[in-house]
Motif scaffolding. Structure first.
Motif, PDB file in Angstrom:
ATOM      1  N   GLU A   1       0.825  -1.210   0.000  1.00  0.00           N
ATOM      2  CA  GLU A   1       0.000   0.000   0.000  1.00  0.00           C
ATOM      3  C   GLU A   1       0.860   1.261   0.000  1.00  0.00           C
ATOM      4  N   ASP A   2       2.056   1.173   0.591  1.00  0.00           N
ATOM      5  CA  ASP A   2       2.919   2.352   0.713  1.00  0.00           C
ATOM      6  C   ASP A   2       3.890   2.500  -0.448  1.00  0.00           C
ATOM      7  N   SER A   3       4.073   1.452  -1.232  1.00  0.00           N
ATOM      8  CA  SER A   3       5.093   1.483  -2.280  1.00  0.00           C
ATOM      9  C   SER A   3       4.551   2.123  -3.549  1.00  0.00           C
ATOM     10  N   PRO A   4       5.440   2.713  -4.365  1.00  0.00           N
ATOM     11  CA  PRO A   4       5.004   3.284  -5.648  1.00  0.00           C
ATOM     12  C   PRO A   4       4.496   2.190  -6.588  1.00  0.00           C
ATOM     13  N   ASP A   5       3.825   2.610  -7.662  1.00  0.00           N
ATOM     14  CA  ASP A   5       3.344   1.651  -8.654  1.00  0.00           C
ATOM     15  C   ASP A   5       4.521   0.908  -9.277  1.00  0.00           C
ATOM     16  N   ARG A   6       4.299  -0.375  -9.578  1.00  0.00           N
ATOM     17  CA  ARG A   6       5.302  -1.220 -10.231  1.00  0.00           C
ATOM     18  C   ARG A   6       6.621  -1.221  -9.455  1.00  0.00           C
ATOM     19  N   TYR A   7       6.512  -1.362  -8.181  1.00  0.00           N
ATOM     20  CA  TYR A   7       7.688  -1.337  -7.308  1.00  0.00           C
ATOM     21  C   TYR A   7       8.410  -2.674  -7.384  1.00  0.00           C
ATOM     22  N   GLU A   8       9.700  -2.634  -7.662  1.00  0.00           N
ATOM     23  CA  GLU A   8      10.544  -3.830  -7.675  1.00  0.00           C
ATOM     24  C   GLU A   8      11.573  -3.684  -6.571  1.00  0.00           C
ATOM     25  N   ALA A   9      11.427  -4.501  -5.532  1.00  0.00           N
ATOM     26  CA  ALA A   9      12.293  -4.349  -4.362  1.00  0.00           C
ATOM     27  C   ALA A   9      13.756  -4.610  -4.700  1.00  0.00           C
ATOM     28  N   ILE A  10      14.007  -5.615  -5.530  1.00  0.00           N
ATOM     29  CA  ILE A  10      15.383  -5.934  -5.913  1.00  0.00           C
ATOM     30  C   ILE A  10      15.433  -6.156  -7.420  1.00  0.00           C
ATOM     31  N   PRO A  11      16.566  -5.871  -8.043  1.00  0.00           N
ATOM     32  CA  PRO A  11      16.668  -6.058  -9.495  1.00  0.00           C
ATOM     33  C   PRO A  11      16.896  -7.522  -9.850  1.00  0.00           C
ATOM     34  N   TYR A  12      16.804  -7.819 -11.128  1.00  0.00           N
ATOM     35  CA  TYR A  12      17.079  -9.183 -11.586  1.00  0.00           C
ATOM     36  C   TYR A  12      18.543  -9.537 -11.361  1.00  0.00           C
ATOM     37  N   GLU A  13      19.416  -8.572 -11.606  1.00  0.00           N
ATOM     38  CA  GLU A  13      20.839  -8.757 -11.363  1.00  0.00           C
ATOM     39  C   GLU A  13      21.483  -7.398 -11.168  1.00  0.00           C
ATOM     40  N   PHE A  14      22.667  -7.399 -10.576  1.00  0.00           N
ATOM     41  CA  PHE A  14      23.421  -6.160 -10.400  1.00  0.00           C
ATOM     42  C   PHE A  14      24.393  -5.975 -11.565  1.00  0.00           C
ATOM     43  N   HIS A  15      24.808  -4.723 -11.750  1.00  0.00           N
ATOM     44  CA  HIS A  15      25.775  -4.397 -12.802  1.00  0.00           C
ATOM     45  C   HIS A  15      26.948  -3.628 -12.205  1.00  0.00           C
ATOM     46  N   GLY A  16      27.502  -4.171 -11.143  1.00  0.00           N
ATOM     47  CA  GLY A  16      28.651  -3.543 -10.499  1.00  0.00           C
ATOM     48  C   GLY A  16      28.538  -3.503  -8.989  1.00  0.00           C
ATOM     49  N   LEU A  17      27.323  -3.402  -8.461  1.00  0.00           N
ATOM     50  CA  LEU A  17      27.148  -3.322  -7.015  1.00  0.00           C
ATOM     51  C   LEU A  17      27.627  -4.596  -6.323  1.00  0.00           C
ATOM     52  N   GLN A  18      27.525  -5.735  -7.005  1.00  0.00           N
ATOM     53  CA  GLN A  18      27.961  -6.997  -6.397  1.00  0.00           C
ATOM     54  C   GLN A  18      29.450  -6.970  -6.059  1.00  0.00           C
ATOM     55  N   ASN A  19      30.226  -6.195  -6.806  1.00  0.00           N
ATOM     56  CA  ASN A  19      31.666  -6.129  -6.541  1.00  0.00           C
ATOM     57  C   ASN A  19      31.964  -5.512  -5.182  1.00  0.00           C
ATOM     58  N   GLU A  20      31.109  -4.594  -4.734  1.00  0.00           N
ATOM     59  CA  GLU A  20      31.295  -3.963  -3.429  1.00  0.00           C
ATOM     60  C   GLU A  20      30.655  -4.793  -2.315  1.00  0.00           C
ATOM     61  N   LEU A  21      29.430  -5.253  -2.541  1.00  0.00           N
ATOM     62  CA  LEU A  21      28.717  -5.982  -1.484  1.00  0.00           C
ATOM     63  C   LEU A  21      29.379  -7.316  -1.165  1.00  0.00           C
ATOM     64  N   SER A  22      30.012  -7.930  -2.155  1.00  0.00           N
ATOM     65  CA  SER A  22      30.602  -9.261  -1.937  1.00  0.00           C
ATOM     66  C   SER A  22      31.930  -9.204  -1.190  1.00  0.00           C
ATOM     67  N   LYS A  23      32.422  -8.009  -0.879  1.00  0.00           N
ATOM     68  CA  LYS A  23      33.690  -7.896  -0.155  1.00  0.00           C
ATOM     69  C   LYS A  23      33.557  -8.303   1.311  1.00  0.00           C
ATOM     70  N   ASP A  24      32.356  -8.244   1.848  1.00  0.00           N
ATOM     71  CA  ASP A  24      32.160  -8.543   3.273  1.00  0.00           C
ATOM     72  C   ASP A  24      31.032  -9.556   3.433  1.00  0.00           C
ATOM     73  N   PRO A  25      31.336 -10.847   3.281  1.00  0.00           N
ATOM     74  CA  PRO A  25      30.275 -11.860   3.387  1.00  0.00           C
ATOM     75  C   PRO A  25      29.662 -11.944   4.780  1.00  0.00           C
ATOM     76  N   LYS A  26      30.443 -11.659   5.823  1.00  0.00           N
ATOM     77  CA  LYS A  26      29.884 -11.713   7.183  1.00  0.00           C
ATOM     78  C   LYS A  26      28.761 -10.691   7.342  1.00  0.00           C
ATOM     79  N   LEU A  27      28.998  -9.481   6.858  1.00  0.00           N
ATOM     80  CA  LEU A  27      27.973  -8.443   6.939  1.00  0.00           C
ATOM     81  C   LEU A  27      26.737  -8.850   6.146  1.00  0.00           C
TER      82      LEU A  27
END
Length: 681
Positions: free
Chosen positions: A487-513
């Protein structure tokens, strides 16, 4: 089904009927097309206008010079194409279709409608691309194309400059093609028709360019302009060269500016207003015009000042270009007067902010005043321009973050304005801005990152910069996106993308987090975690890299049953990669008898992704069987016992899937054989 979808389906059906099909042609020739065109011709003119989309679709189909078809069998499909034989009926169908389109064009009230009709009329001169055109067909299409040009010369009535520009561009290419035909020894029988078309195009060109205002118009705006030297140029590479066109435009614009004086200033102001009123979403339309305005303001600042004094909102949309020229003119008083007028009126602040954003001579105090005034009068676009300036500029070229960045982003957050993310084309130097942010300042960007409907390329570039210093903020951002109420989200809201195009390189540096984040989300929404949080972790750690697998394996050894269920929800998003094997083995060792856990391990092992071919799934299961056999040599008895049971299950499933695939294939072959027999009868 809503009305729009029903109308679209009707349109597609009628257009399909109007197309020339080989199988239909062999039975009734152009009978279907004759009936459709005759039915349209019999309609009252007002009905044809009302059903213009359907009429255009039919006319477009019947003007095709080719027919098509397909031959299907059990294992393949063969696409066919053929040249339509020319006969009296085909010629008559084309004449009627062209005449119908002429009438629709004359009844059109907007350029958008006229463009659509012209696009269809151009098909009358199209010889096809899948089969070689005979001389008869080439002569017919040249004749039809000439008829269209002659219509534009007379009966079509007055045309807008935008349409004239497009038409000259289109017919310049047709002129070159007709010229090639007229010189071809292989097309001797078509030389007369091609010469007639060339003559008609020359008349159309000359008619357009008799209007000197149009000649100036096409120099100053648009990307489809054709200039006099291009008609004379025999070297096609030079005629098409963008840099040559750019140089020509710049030289002509300089002449125009030099010639502007008291006697013709009013005419030029009117032309500038006319160009500014051009409606276009294409960013290639206006750069020549903006450059002209900058050069005009630089060379004749008094003229530019008078222009701004009389300017409409359309011209004011190009204020940034004019201010740039005034700033470079050396007439500081005129420049300062115009800037102060914008600030005092509180109008066109977005253009002023954009001017400051693009300026090579930064003015820190003016930037601060522009932001303050923009917030006072609630000019959201201007505030967004200031925000992007803060991201792009060198620290010394803008006010401090506390005085500039923070007020701008806080204002936009309060107004729930997050569209600025798509306008932030971050240059390389923007990374230094993000690297200098305190955590509380980076956190100010998060509302926009959470509220945007989709994490597209532009949003991801911002998240990448934030993740370099504060990856926890990015994980928190996705936690908020996953927890967003529908109810609070905009129309056609996609919480996560199908895949990343670079963000995975940063997020994957800290698997514990990442695992800490995943466990938190799993505790909050365990039921759908596999498809939401689990999938997010799988795209942040694509192919389950070793550092991620090692942390999951440790958790599998030391964690609770809930931890193991979390791990399996993540594993089910992979496709049995080698790095996942040890994690799954450790889970089996700890919970060898737990059926729900064993089932999840099997799902993880058997996940295949996309398979190809009728035996694709059976072949994929055979690959999984080889992996399972490798488990039989594991030193842990629990793993070996699981492998034995799993191998037996896989063998049964492979046999079953192979049999079903063979049955489906045999049934399909039988169905096609029966269809062929019925056709033969």
């Amino acid at each position: 089904m809503d009305d729009e979808r029903v109308q679209k389906k009707i349109l597609e059906t009628v257009a399909s009927l109007a197309r020339y099909e080989i199988d239909v042609w062999t039975q009734v020739g152009p009978g279907v097309q004759v009936m459709l065109v005759d039915a349209i011709s019999a309609l009252p003119p007002e009905d044809r206008v009302q059903d213009r989309d359907l009429v255009i679709a039919v006319c477009e189909a019947v003007l095709s010079p080719e027919m098509e078809g397909a031959v299907w069998n059990a294992n393949s499909v063969t696409l066919r194409a053929g040249r339509i034989p020319i006969n009296a009926e085909i010629i008559k169908i084309r004449e009627k279709a062209i005449s119908i389109l002429f009438e629709l064009f004359k009844a059109a009230i907007a350029d958008g409608e006229r463009r659509e009709i012209l696009s269809t009329l151009r098909r009358a001169g199209h010889t096809g691309s899948r089969t070689e055109a005979t001389d008869d067909w080439l002569n017919l299409t040249l004749k039809n194309a000439t008829e269209v040009v002659e219509f534009l010369l007379g009966a079509a009535g007055p045309l807008s400059y935008e349409l004239m520009q497009t038409l000259e561009h289109v017919y310049w290419y047709k002129y070159r093609r007709a010229r090639d035909v007229s010189r071809s020894k292989a097309r001797v029988n078509c030389q007369e028709a091609s010469t007639r078309l060339m003559t008609a195009i020359e008349k159309l060109r000359d008619k357009f360019n008799e209007d000197q205002t149009f000649a100036k118009f096409k120099v100053l705006v648009g990307f489809e302009s054709i200039f006099p030297y291009q008609w004379k140029e025999r070297d096609e590479n030079r005629a098409d060269n963008y840099e040559t066109q750019k140089e020509y435009r710049a030289a002509e614009a300089a002449k125009y500016i030099e010639a502007i004086g008291e006697q013709n200033e009013a005419e030029w102001l009117a032309l500038i207003e006319r160009i500014a009123s051009v409606e276009s979403n294409d960013m290639a339309t206006f750069p020549p015009f903006a450059q002209f305005l900058t050069q005009l303001a630089r060379s004749k600042p008094q003229t530019a000042a008078r222009l701004l004094g009389l300017a409409s909102d359309k011209v004011a949309g190009f204020l940034a270009a004019i201010l740039a020229g005034l700033h470079e003119s050396g007439e500081d008083k005129i420049y300062q007067n115009e800037v102060e007028r914008v600030l005092q009126r509180g109008k066109y602040l977005a253009a002023l902010a954009r001017h400051l954003r693009l300026s090579k001579s930064p003015n820190v105090e003016l930037a601060k005043r522009t932001l303050q005034r923009s917030m006072e009068v609630q000019q959201d676009v201007a505030v967004a321009e200031c925000l992007i300036t803060a991201m792009e500029a060198k620290p010394e070229d803008v006010p401090s973050k506390e005085a500039f960045f923070e007020p701008a982003i806080e204002y936009l957050n309060r107004k729930h304005e997050y569209w600025w993310t798509r306008a932030a084309w971050l240059p390389d130097q923007a990374s230094s801005f993000f690297a200098s942010l305190l955590e509380r300042q980076a956190r100010l960007l998060m509302p926009a990152m959470i509220q945007v409907p989709k994490v597209d390329y532009y949003v991801e570039q911002i998240l990448i910069q934030i993740a370099k210093c504060y990856p926890a903020l990015v994980w928190d951002c996705f936690a908020s996106r996953l927890g967003m109420n529908k109810e609070d989200s905009p129309d056609r809201y996609e919480a996560i993308p199908y895949e990343f195009h670079g963000l995975q390189n940063e997020l994957s540096k800290d698997p514990k987090l990442a695992i800490e984040f995943g466990r938190r989300i799993f505790n909050e929404i365990p039921r759908l975690f596999r498809f939401r949080g689990g999938r997010l972790l799988s795209i942040a750690f694509p192919s389950c890299p070793p550092n991620f697998a090692e942390e999951l394996a440790k958790l599998a050894d030391e964690g609770t049953k809930e931890d193991v269920e979390f791990i399996l929800a993540v594993m089910e998003n992979y496709h049995g990669e080698e790095t996942t094997q040890e994690v799954l083995k450790r889970i089996i060792k700890r919970f060898p008898k737990d059926e729900s856990i064993r089932t999840s391990v099997i799902i993880s092992l058997e996940s295949t992704g996309i398979v190809r071919g009728e035996f694709g799934f059976a072949d994929a299961l055979r690959d999984k069987l080889e992996i399972a056999r490798g488990w039989q040599t594991d030193p842990r008895p629990e793993v070996r016992a699981f492998a034995d049971a799993h191998i037996h299950s896989l063998q049964l499933r492979i046999a079953d899937e192979q049999q079903r695939a063979e049955e489906r294939k045999a049934l399909r072959e039988l169905q096609y054989e029966q269809t062929d027999e019925l056709k033969d009868e």
